[in-house]
Design a protein around this motif. Sequence first.
Motif, short mmCIF file in Angstrom:
data_model
loop_
_atom_site.label_atom_id
_atom_site.label_comp_id
_atom_site.label_asym_id
_atom_site.label_seq_id
_atom_site.Cartn_x
_atom_site.Cartn_y
_atom_site.Cartn_z
N ALA A 134 5.42 -7.97 -3.59
CA ALA A 134 5.85 -7.92 -4.99
C ALA A 134 5.14 -8.98 -5.82
CB ALA A 134 7.36 -8.11 -5.07
N SER A 135 4.98 -10.17 -5.28
CA SER A 135 4.37 -11.23 -6.08
C SER A 135 2.89 -11.00 -6.29
CB SER A 135 4.60 -12.59 -5.42
OG SER A 135 3.91 -12.67 -4.20
N ASN A 136 2.20 -10.35 -5.35
CA ASN A 136 0.77 -10.17 -5.49
C ASN A 136 0.40 -8.95 -6.32
OD1 ASN A 136 -0.20 -12.41 -4.15
ND2 ASN A 136 0.16 -11.47 -2.16
N THR A 137 1.19 -7.90 -6.27
CA THR A 137 0.81 -6.71 -7.01
C THR A 137 0.90 -6.94 -8.50
OG1 THR A 137 3.05 -5.86 -6.81
CG2 THR A 137 1.43 -5.08 -5.20
N ALA A 138 1.80 -7.79 -8.94
CA ALA A 138 1.92 -8.05 -10.37
C ALA A 138 0.74 -8.84 -10.91
CB ALA A 138 3.22 -8.80 -10.65
N HIS A 139 0.16 -9.68 -10.07
CA HIS A 139 -0.91 -10.57 -10.53
C HIS A 139 -2.30 -10.08 -10.18
CE1 HIS A 139 2.13 -13.46 -11.60
NE2 HIS A 139 2.62 -13.41 -10.38
N ASP A 140 -2.41 -9.29 -9.14
CA ASP A 140 -3.72 -8.87 -8.65
C ASP A 140 -3.76 -7.35 -8.51
OD1 ASP A 140 -4.58 -11.53 -8.38
OD2 ASP A 140 -3.56 -11.68 -6.45
N PRO A 141 -4.08 -6.64 -9.58
CA PRO A 141 -4.12 -5.18 -9.48
C PRO A 141 -5.23 -4.74 -8.55
CG PRO A 141 -5.00 -5.91 -11.59
CD PRO A 141 -4.45 -7.12 -10.90
N ALA A 142 -5.11 -3.52 -8.04
CA ALA A 142 -6.13 -2.97 -7.15
C ALA A 142 -7.43 -2.82 -7.93
CB ALA A 142 -5.68 -1.61 -6.62
N PRO A 143 -8.57 -3.03 -7.30
CA PRO A 143 -9.85 -2.92 -7.99
C PRO A 143 -10.08 -1.49 -8.47
CG PRO A 143 -10.18 -3.26 -5.63
CD PRO A 143 -8.72 -3.38 -5.90
N ALA A 144 -10.80 -1.38 -9.59
CA ALA A 144 -11.13 -0.07 -10.13
C ALA A 144 -11.94 0.71 -9.11
CB ALA A 144 -11.91 -0.23 -11.43
N GLY A 163 -10.84 1.95 -6.41
CA GLY A 163 -10.28 1.86 -5.07
C GLY A 163 -9.58 3.16 -4.72
N SER A 164 -9.41 3.41 -3.44
CA SER A 164 -8.74 4.63 -3.02
C SER A 164 -7.28 4.59 -3.40
CB SER A 164 -8.89 4.80 -1.50
OG SER A 164 -8.11 3.83 -0.85
N ALA A 165 -6.66 5.75 -3.42
CA ALA A 165 -5.23 5.82 -3.73
C ALA A 165 -4.45 5.05 -2.68
CB ALA A 165 -4.77 7.28 -3.78
N ARG A 166 -4.89 5.13 -1.42
CA ARG A 166 -4.20 4.40 -0.36
C ARG A 166 -4.28 2.90 -0.60
NH1 ARG A 166 -3.86 5.14 5.96
NH2 ARG A 166 -3.48 2.98 6.48
N ALA A 167 -5.47 2.38 -0.98
CA ALA A 167 -5.65 0.95 -1.23
C ALA A 167 -4.83 0.52 -2.44
CB ALA A 167 -7.11 0.61 -1.43
N GLN A 168 -4.73 1.42 -3.43
CA GLN A 168 -3.97 1.07 -4.63
C GLN A 168 -2.48 1.19 -4.38
OE1 GLN A 168 -5.47 3.46 -7.82
NE2 GLN A 168 -7.47 2.47 -7.80
N GLY A 169 -2.09 1.93 -3.37
CA GLY A 169 -0.67 2.17 -3.13
C GLY A 169 -0.14 1.37 -1.97
N GLY A 170 -0.14 1.99 -0.79
CA GLY A 170 0.58 1.46 0.35
C GLY A 170 -0.08 0.35 1.13
N ASP A 171 -1.29 -0.06 0.81
CA ASP A 171 -1.96 -1.08 1.60
C ASP A 171 -2.07 -2.43 0.89
OD1 ASP A 171 -2.27 0.61 3.72
OD2 ASP A 171 -4.38 1.05 3.38
N GLU A 178 -0.18 -4.93 1.02
CA GLU A 178 0.12 -6.04 1.93
C GLU A 178 -1.13 -6.46 2.71
OE1 GLU A 178 3.79 -3.51 1.44
OE2 GLU A 178 1.71 -3.09 1.96
N PHE A 179 -1.94 -5.46 3.10
CA PHE A 179 -3.14 -5.77 3.87
C PHE A 179 -4.24 -6.37 3.00
CE2 PHE A 179 -0.86 -2.69 6.40
CZ PHE A 179 -0.83 -3.33 7.63
N LEU A 180 -4.30 -5.93 1.75
CA LEU A 180 -5.25 -6.54 0.81
C LEU A 180 -4.85 -7.99 0.53
CD1 LEU A 180 -5.77 -3.59 -1.68
CD2 LEU A 180 -7.39 -4.45 0.04
#
Length: 166
Positions: free
Chosen positions: A7-17, A19-27, A29-31
């Motif tokens: 929760a703390s990271n998704t608000a501050h660090d959006p997925a890179p443009a 990126g796959s739907a999987r990377a933008q969604g469920g992964d 934590e791994f990023l």
Amino acid sequence: MAADVHASNTAHDPAPAGGSARAQGGDQEFLALERELAVFLRRARASSGEMAREVHPELEPAAYGLLVRLEESGGQRATALSGYFGVGKATMSRQLRALEELGLVTREPDPADGRASLVRITGEGLARFRQVRDARREMYVHRLAEWDRTEVAELARLLHQLNTSV
């Protein structure tokens, strides 16, 4: 706890443009894990260099880890050390030769096989290593003073789990 990191990271660090739907969604934590490990490893490499120089001004940073392993496990064959660290025999041989030349390790015949030798940390190597390690431990105690001891133990457990699964 993982949910808090997510929760703390998704608000501050959006997925890179792009990126796959999987990377933008469920992964996420791994990023986040990859990002934090990259910072941690960069700092660890710098710290290893500092600690190595404190043990001996001519000691290579990678060789500090050899002293850690020899102090905790006793005498080891060079092949066991290269396997533990995941490096080639030539690299291990070079690092051990440098430690030997500095008087920090010695080789002695392996009682189980006279053709092989065991690498052991010398008395001088042990004294120098422990002085640096103890000072570093005090630094961790100071920096993590606000942490609960169970959190420190959990971090150590999780890092061990990561190291054994990689």
